[in-house]
Structures are given as structure tokens and as C-alpha cells.
Design a protein around this motif. Structure first.
Motif, PDB file in Angstrom:
ATOM      1  N   GLU A 156      54.151   9.909   1.583  1.00  0.00           N
ATOM      2  CA  GLU A 156      55.603   9.956   1.417  1.00  0.00           C
ATOM      3  C   GLU A 156      56.315   9.970   2.770  1.00  0.00           C
ATOM      4  O   GLU A 156      57.523   9.747   2.853  1.00  0.00           O
ATOM      5  CB  GLU A 156      55.993  11.190   0.600  1.00  0.00           C
ATOM      6  CG  GLU A 156      57.381  11.125   0.016  1.00  0.00           C
ATOM      7  CD  GLU A 156      57.638  12.212  -1.016  1.00  0.00           C
ATOM      8  OE1 GLU A 156      58.733  12.217  -1.607  1.00  0.00           O
ATOM      9  OE2 GLU A 156      56.747  13.053  -1.242  1.00  0.00           O
ATOM     10  N   HIS A 157      55.539  10.205   3.822  1.00  0.00           N
ATOM     11  CA  HIS A 157      56.113  10.203   5.170  1.00  0.00           C
ATOM     12  C   HIS A 157      56.712   8.843   5.533  1.00  0.00           C
ATOM     13  O   HIS A 157      57.590   8.775   6.401  1.00  0.00           O
ATOM     14  CB  HIS A 157      55.036  10.558   6.198  1.00  0.00           C
ATOM     15  CG  HIS A 157      54.365  11.875   5.947  1.00  0.00           C
ATOM     16  ND1 HIS A 157      53.477  12.053   4.918  1.00  0.00           N
ATOM     17  CD2 HIS A 157      54.431  13.063   6.603  1.00  0.00           C
ATOM     18  CE1 HIS A 157      53.034  13.298   4.936  1.00  0.00           C
ATOM     19  NE2 HIS A 157      53.599  13.938   5.950  1.00  0.00           N
ATOM     20  N   ARG A 210      60.533  16.868   5.854  1.00  0.00           N
ATOM     21  CA  ARG A 210      61.035  15.502   5.712  1.00  0.00           C
ATOM     22  C   ARG A 210      61.655  14.983   7.008  1.00  0.00           C
ATOM     23  O   ARG A 210      62.147  13.857   7.044  1.00  0.00           O
ATOM     24  CB  ARG A 210      62.075  15.434   4.591  1.00  0.00           C
ATOM     25  CG  ARG A 210      61.504  15.757   3.222  1.00  0.00           C
ATOM     26  CD  ARG A 210      62.527  15.478   2.143  1.00  0.00           C
ATOM     27  NE  ARG A 210      62.008  15.801   0.824  1.00  0.00           N
ATOM     28  CZ  ARG A 210      62.621  15.505  -0.317  1.00  0.00           C
ATOM     29  NH1 ARG A 210      63.772  14.875  -0.287  1.00  0.00           N
ATOM     30  NH2 ARG A 210      62.088  15.835  -1.474  1.00  0.00           N
ATOM     31  N   ASN A 252      63.610   9.758  -2.312  1.00  0.00           N
ATOM     32  CA  ASN A 252      64.091  10.205  -1.005  1.00  0.00           C
ATOM     33  C   ASN A 252      65.412   9.554  -0.607  1.00  0.00           C
ATOM     34  O   ASN A 252      65.743   9.467   0.571  1.00  0.00           O
ATOM     35  CB  ASN A 252      63.021   9.919   0.052  1.00  0.00           C
ATOM     36  CG  ASN A 252      61.816  10.824  -0.098  1.00  0.00           C
ATOM     37  OD1 ASN A 252      61.847  11.979   0.313  1.00  0.00           O
ATOM     38  ND2 ASN A 252      60.753  10.321  -0.720  1.00  0.00           N
ATOM     39  N   TRP A 267      60.262   8.805   4.534  1.00  0.00           N
ATOM     40  CA  TRP A 267      60.903   9.817   5.374  1.00  0.00           C
ATOM     41  C   TRP A 267      61.231   9.234   6.747  1.00  0.00           C
ATOM     42  O   TRP A 267      62.325   9.422   7.265  1.00  0.00           O
ATOM     43  CB  TRP A 267      59.996  11.029   5.554  1.00  0.00           C
ATOM     44  CG  TRP A 267      59.751  11.841   4.323  1.00  0.00           C
ATOM     45  CD1 TRP A 267      60.365  11.723   3.109  1.00  0.00           C
ATOM     46  CD2 TRP A 267      58.804  12.904   4.180  1.00  0.00           C
ATOM     47  NE1 TRP A 267      59.853  12.637   2.221  1.00  0.00           N
ATOM     48  CE2 TRP A 267      58.903  13.380   2.838  1.00  0.00           C
ATOM     49  CE3 TRP A 267      57.884  13.504   5.037  1.00  0.00           C
ATOM     50  CZ2 TRP A 267      58.117  14.424   2.369  1.00  0.00           C
ATOM     51  CZ3 TRP A 267      57.094  14.547   4.561  1.00  0.00           C
ATOM     52  CH2 TRP A 267      57.214  15.002   3.244  1.00  0.00           C
TER      53      TRP A 267
END
Length: 216
Positions: free
Chosen positions: A93-94, A35, A123, A97
Motif C-alpha cells: 500500500e506504500h 502513510r 487512499n 502513499w
């Protein structure tokens, strides 16, 4: 995961609609599943004048002085305001992040892509949906006042401006609970750690072969 209660921070305005996840964090930086390590390449194609790649020393790269995040007045911003359909494109999902590591804990827009919206909550980020006319007002106030800050109160579900105006926003009760308590999917699972352990011990007695070591 960091708990989200009240966020008061400098606002950075990204005046673009349909910002996709490839623009948020380009594909060449997705070789890690950790992450961390993505904040320096947030909006890489917009922040820098050359082509970025993994392992490049960003401190030596030429910056686009016109891009909002490179302007001194928006340094240390923790609130991003932007236009409709933010986070569209691929489901990476980066993207949250990178935003989170850069320092953004809140993104305010008239609408978000569904998967990006969901990934934010997982997150520790809060995506806030406000009416388009309200977002437009925030853009104008931000442009008119250097160091413009907003206060986002998750418990009260309010965005408050420096002049005292408050705008209500909706948030799913379960997601709100998770953010207020700093619970991601792992944290939620660990809340049931005693029950999981008890189940494992019971299973060891009833089906011991499940726990036997497999030898080649």
C-alpha cells in the motif's frame, strides 16, 4: 481522507508499461507503516543516479536529469499518465502513499494491477482507465504543450482536455461515493459510531465479564 471532486492539474507523462510497485517505492523504504514519509523516494531508482536508502538526505543526491519528474516543466504535477498494467508486482500500500504524498491525485492508464487499483481508492486517489488510443493522444498533447493540464471531474466521470474534449470513464458507485466524501475504511466505520457505542453499552449489561480488566 481528502475528498476528491474535481482535479485540475499539470500532467506528468511516465512512458512505461508494467511499472511495478517496487519501482514506485523501492523495498528499502518500507520500514514504516505510517502513510507519510514516502513522497521523497517515489520512483527513487529513476529519479536519482545513486542508490537510495532510508534516512539519506535526498537534497544532496545526484538527480537523473532525463527522468520526467526532474524536468522543470513537470514540477507540481498532480496528474500522472502512464501505460498499461501500472502498479503490478507486490501488494504494498506504500505505492499509493508515495504517489499521493508526492502530489499525484490522479493516475490515468489503459489498465492497472488489481490490488494497486483498489489501494488507490482507499487512499484518496483516483485511478482512471481510458482506452489505449486515448492515452496515446494525451501523451502526444502533453509532449506538445508545456504546462499541459487535464481536468478530472469525478462526479461527471469525465477527463477534459484544454481543447474541450471530454473522455468518459467508469467508476464503481460505492468507490465514487467514498472519494467524493473523503471516506476511507476508518471514515466509513466512524459513520456507524453511534450504533457501535450503543452495541457496546448493551453488551456491558448482558456480558459484563467481557469488559473486565485482566490482571496478571
Amino acid at each position: 481522507m481528502r475528498a476528491y471532486t474535481v482535479e485540475q492539474g499539470i500532467v506528468a507523462p511516465l512512458d512505461r508499461a508494467n511499472v511495478d510497485t517496487d519501482l514506485i517505492i523501492p523495498k528499502q523504504f518500507l520500514k514504516s507503516i505510517k502513510r507519510t514519509g514516502f513522497g521523497d523516494n517515489l520512483f527513487d531508482e529513476l529519479r536519482y543516479l545513486d542508490e537510495g536508502y532510508l534516512g539519506l538526505d535526498n537534497s544532496k543526491r545526484p538527480k537523473n536529469k532525463d527522468f520526467v519528474l526532474n524536468q522543470p516543466r513537470y514540477q507540481a504535477a498532480s496528474v500522472l499518465i502512464t501505460r498499461q498494467n501500472f502498479g503490478c508486482g507486490s501488494s504494498r500500500e506504500h505505492a499509493p502513499w508515495a504517489l499521493n504524498e508526492y502530489g499525484f491525485h490522479t493516475v490515468i492508464a489503459p489498465s492497472f494491477a488489481d490490488i494497486f487499483f483498489n489501494n488507490c481508492f482507499k487512499n484518496g486517489m483516483l485511478p482512471v482507465i481510458l482506452a489505449e488510443e486515448i492515452v496515446e493522444q494525451l501523451f502526444k498533447e502533453c509532449a506538445a504543450s508545456e504546462g499541459y493540464q487535464l481536468t478530472i471531474d469525478l462526479n461527471a466521470q469525465e477527463v477534459r482536455t484544454p481543447n474541450g474534449k471530454a473522455f468518459k470513464f467508469e467508476v464503481d458507485p460505492f468507490r465514487k461515493h467514498c472519494l467524493l466524501n473523503g471516506l476511507d475504511d476508518i471514515g466509513l466505520t466512524l459513520q456507524a459510531a453511534d450504533d457501535i457505542h450503543a452495541y457496546e453499552e448493551k453488551t456491558k449489561q448482558s456480558r459484563p465479564w467481557v469488559f473486565q480488566e485482566i490482571r496478571g
